[in-house]
Design a protein around this motif. Structure first.
Motif, PDB file in Angstrom:
ATOM      1  N   ALA A 168     -11.236 -10.457  -2.999  1.00 40.41           N
ATOM      2  CA  ALA A 168     -10.371  -9.048  -2.603  1.00 40.41           C
ATOM      3  C   ALA A 168      -9.774  -9.200  -1.336  1.00 40.41           C
ATOM      4  CB  ALA A 168     -11.548  -8.188  -2.525  1.00 40.41           C
ATOM      5  N   TRP A 169     -10.296  -9.928  -0.252  1.00 44.80           N
ATOM      6  CA  TRP A 169      -9.404 -10.055   1.151  1.00 44.80           C
ATOM      7  C   TRP A 169      -8.402 -11.099   0.727  1.00 44.80           C
ATOM      8  CZ3 TRP A 169     -14.457 -11.258   3.727  1.00 44.80           C
ATOM      9  CH2 TRP A 169     -15.289 -10.115   4.156  1.00 44.80           C
ATOM     10  N   GLY A 170      -8.345 -11.968  -0.065  1.00 47.64           N
ATOM     11  CA  GLY A 170      -7.434 -12.851  -0.474  1.00 47.64           C
ATOM     12  C   GLY A 170      -6.156 -12.295  -1.060  1.00 47.64           C
ATOM     13  N   VAL A 171      -6.536 -11.322  -2.209  1.00 45.76           N
ATOM     14  CA  VAL A 171      -5.499 -10.379  -2.769  1.00 45.76           C
ATOM     15  C   VAL A 171      -4.816  -9.436  -1.784  1.00 45.76           C
ATOM     16  CG1 VAL A 171      -5.174  -8.639  -4.408  1.00 45.76           C
ATOM     17  CG2 VAL A 171      -6.683 -10.326  -4.966  1.00 45.76           C
ATOM     18  N   GLY A 172      -5.542  -8.685  -0.783  1.00 43.08           N
ATOM     19  CA  GLY A 172      -4.922  -8.097   0.126  1.00 43.08           C
ATOM     20  C   GLY A 172      -3.887  -8.963   1.065  1.00 43.08           C
ATOM     21  N   ALA A 173      -4.389 -10.015   1.426  1.00 44.59           N
ATOM     22  CA  ALA A 173      -3.687 -10.894   2.220  1.00 44.59           C
ATOM     23  C   ALA A 173      -2.208 -11.388   1.430  1.00 44.59           C
ATOM     24  CB  ALA A 173      -4.389 -12.144   2.786  1.00 44.59           C
ATOM     25  N   ALA A 174      -2.265 -11.855   0.411  1.00 48.30           N
ATOM     26  CA  ALA A 174      -1.061 -12.082  -0.392  1.00 48.30           C
ATOM     27  C   ALA A 174      -0.124 -10.779  -0.663  1.00 48.30           C
ATOM     28  CB  ALA A 174      -1.819 -12.652  -1.819  1.00 48.30           C
ATOM     29  N   ILE A 175      -0.897  -9.739  -0.825  1.00 47.60           N
ATOM     30  CA  ILE A 175       0.238  -8.356  -1.022  1.00 47.60           C
ATOM     31  C   ILE A 175       0.894  -8.322   0.485  1.00 47.60           C
ATOM     32  CG2 ILE A 175       0.047  -6.044  -1.113  1.00 47.60           C
ATOM     33  CD1 ILE A 175      -2.199  -6.294  -3.108  1.00 47.60           C
ATOM     34  N   LEU A 176      -0.103  -8.421   1.535  1.00 52.97           N
ATOM     35  CA  LEU A 176       0.538  -8.174   2.885  1.00 52.97           C
ATOM     36  C   LEU A 176       1.706  -9.020   3.121  1.00 52.97           C
ATOM     37  CD1 LEU A 176       0.425  -7.409   5.808  1.00 52.97           C
ATOM     38  CD2 LEU A 176      -1.177  -9.146   6.233  1.00 52.97           C
ATOM     39  N   ALA A 177       1.494 -10.418   2.786  1.00 51.11           N
ATOM     40  CA  ALA A 177       2.615 -11.408   2.927  1.00 51.11           C
ATOM     41  C   ALA A 177       3.799 -10.944   2.212  1.00 51.11           C
ATOM     42  CB  ALA A 177       1.862 -12.751   2.749  1.00 51.11           C
ATOM     43  N   GLY A 178       3.581 -10.904   0.988  1.00 56.51           N
ATOM     44  CA  GLY A 178       4.889 -10.429  -0.064  1.00 56.51           C
ATOM     45  C   GLY A 178       5.651  -9.200   0.325  1.00 56.51           C
ATOM     46  N   GLY A 179       4.739  -8.075   0.787  1.00 58.84           N
ATOM     47  CA  GLY A 179       5.426  -7.013   1.046  1.00 58.84           C
ATOM     48  C   GLY A 179       6.092  -6.890   2.326  1.00 58.84           C
ATOM     49  N   VAL A 180       5.486  -7.720   3.496  1.00 58.01           N
ATOM     50  CA  VAL A 180       6.279  -7.854   4.600  1.00 58.01           C
ATOM     51  C   VAL A 180       7.618  -8.724   4.433  1.00 58.01           C
ATOM     52  CG1 VAL A 180       6.029  -8.587   7.093  1.00 58.01           C
ATOM     53  CG2 VAL A 180       4.273  -7.310   6.140  1.00 58.01           C
ATOM     54  N   GLY A 181       7.306  -9.802   3.639  1.00 55.17           N
ATOM     55  CA  GLY A 181       8.554 -10.594   3.220  1.00 55.17           C
ATOM     56  C   GLY A 181       9.832  -9.829   2.786  1.00 55.17           C
ATOM     57  N   ILE A 182       9.349  -9.004   1.826  1.00 55.20           N
ATOM     58  CA  ILE A 182      10.590  -8.199   1.181  1.00 55.20           C
ATOM     59  C   ILE A 182      11.000  -7.305   2.065  1.00 55.20           C
ATOM     60  CG2 ILE A 182      11.037  -6.505  -0.781  1.00 55.20           C
ATOM     61  CD1 ILE A 182       8.927  -7.978  -2.336  1.00 55.20           C
ATOM     62  N   ALA A 183      10.203  -6.624   3.271  1.00 49.21           N
ATOM     63  CA  ALA A 183      10.654  -5.648   4.162  1.00 49.21           C
ATOM     64  C   ALA A 183      11.515  -6.365   5.079  1.00 49.21           C
ATOM     65  CB  ALA A 183       9.495  -5.170   4.832  1.00 49.21           C
ATOM     66  N   LEU A 184      11.213  -7.639   5.498  1.00 48.32           N
ATOM     67  CA  LEU A 184      12.062  -8.410   6.463  1.00 48.32           C
ATOM     68  C   LEU A 184      13.273  -8.839   5.881  1.00 48.32           C
ATOM     69  CD1 LEU A 184       9.295 -10.776   8.156  1.00 48.32           C
ATOM     70  CD2 LEU A 184      10.527  -8.792   8.851  1.00 48.32           C
TER      71      LEU A 184
END
Length: 400
Positions: A168-184
């Motif tokens: 569950a933490w891993g899914v959250g971390a991947a969503i964080l990385a992907g979402g922030v990447g698109i935002a950047l």
């Protein structure tokens, strides 16, 4: 002929597809991660896990158009950062939340799910020319198929070797990385020449939510209803003959066939109507249930797989073309909602058909659902109001 090399050479396209793949893979695995946590860590029933999954899916379906409207008015970066924050809080809290709170939190998390797919589709429409759009959306559909193959598999293997809470933490971390990447990356939401139109008064829904758009959304719903039902029908049919472990192999063959079909379709110089692709997908799905062995089923699902990504890519292309510049975010949000609703309906619909008949009836029901959506889309696109209210080049997306 426009090839994939030219599409990937578009400035910002390759990084966008890369980071959105990461986000979409994690989002695709979210239901599996929650299911395993509820069943294994909380030691509750599969029905309880289904309730959490339904809450999350309902939130995604309801939140898509609302987030799309905010993207239209404020741009993608704000929406991505806010939703990423919500997802981080949610997935950090999953392992410590009691079931009742997890149920409510899942609904909220769905409402504020990172709109990686919708933003990527809108950006693709803005960054490509008309000639580049088909191979670009073919790549986007292939990306989606890869996420469905990789995401749940990684979560299952990770939960088996570590724990569902860690995953569950891993899914959250991947969503964080992907979402922030698109935002950047902050990809453009409008093509050159559309900025003035998008900055003007927001078009009313009567101006764009007409028969052609409703046809495209209906076919998006029908396609995912079919695909969701096929997954369940594969398991049920192989369970009948004592070959459940081989269901994973059949699903992988189905997914790989879809990837191949999407890549091939994206290179073609001609195109088929969306309703025809979906109708053919429905037709070739119905007889898959006749296979009574996992080997024959691997062969039988190839035809369905080859048509899956092309169908989904033409739907995405249709929505992007039919949406006016100022409402494209809301339109792509509606498409995501329609597809989420289809995924939510497909399994119970096919499950009921299996219970009332035989496992092979699941494939027949899934195929007929696709055929019904294709016929509805065709009839809607043939309405006189659809022919007179929408420019010819837009109508061609659905009918020609």
């Amino acid at each position: 002929m426009i090839g994939y090399r030219q599409v990937l050479a578009v400035p910002g396209m390759a990084p966008l597809l890369g980071v959105s793949l990461l986000a979409r893979t994690a989002i695709t695995a979210d239901v599996m991660a929650l299911t395993l946590f509820v069943v294994l860590d909380l030691e509750l029933s599969y029905a309880a896990a289904g309730g959490v999954a339904a809450a999350l899916t309902a939130g995604v379906a309801l939140g898509g158009p609302l987030l799309g409207r905010v993207v239209d008015s404020r741009g993608p970066r704000l929406v991505l950062l806010v939703t990423v924050t919500v997802q981080v809080v949610f997935w950090l809290g999953v392992p410590v939340l009691p079931y009742e709170f997890l149920l409510v939190a899942s609904l909220v998390a769905g409402l504020l799910m990172v709109p990686a797919q919708a933003v990527s589709r809108q950006a693709i429409a803005a960054m490509t020319t008309a000639e580049q759009r088909r191979p670009a959306f073919a790549l986007e559909s292939v990306q989606g198929e890869l996420s469905y193959i990789v995401g749940p598999t990684v979560v299952i293997l990770g939960a088996a070797t570590t724990s569902p809470a860690v995953m569950a933490w891993g899914v959250g971390a991947a969503i964080l990385a992907g979402g922030v990447g698109i935002a950047l990356l902050n990809p453009p939401m409008h093509a050159e020449g559309e900025a003035d139109a998008a900055a003007g008064a927001r078009p009313s829904r009567r101006q764009w939510l007409r028969a052609p758009m409703i046809a495209a959304l209906t076919m998006a719903f029908g396609a995912t209803t079919l695909l969701s039902g096929v997954d369940l029908a594969i398991v049920a049919t192989l369970r009948e003959v004592g070959q459940v472990p081989w269901a994973a192999v059949v699903v992988v063959v189905f997914g790989v066939s879809s990837v191949v079909g999407g890549l091939i379709y994206g290179t073609l110089t001609w195109r088929l109507p969306t309703w025809l692709l979906l109708g053919l997908l429905g037709l070739v799905t119905i007889p898959v249930g006749l296979a009574d062995d996992w080997r024959w089923m691997c062969v039988a699902v190839v035809a369905s797989g080859l048509l899956t990504a092309p169908t989904l890519s033409t739907v995405a292309d249709a929505v992007s073309r039919l949406a006016l510049p100022g409402v494209r975010g809301e339109a792509t949000g509606l498409q995501s909602s329609a597809q989420s609703a289809g995924f939510a309906l497909g399994s119970p619909l096919v499950g009921a058909a299996i219970d009332l008949s035989v496992p092979a009836g699941g494939f027949a029901t899934a195929g007929l659902a696709g055929l019904a959506a294709a016929l509805t889309g065709y009839l809607l696109s043939r309405r006189p109001s659809a022919r007179t209210a929408v420019p010819v080049d837009l109508r061609a997306v659905v009918r020609d």
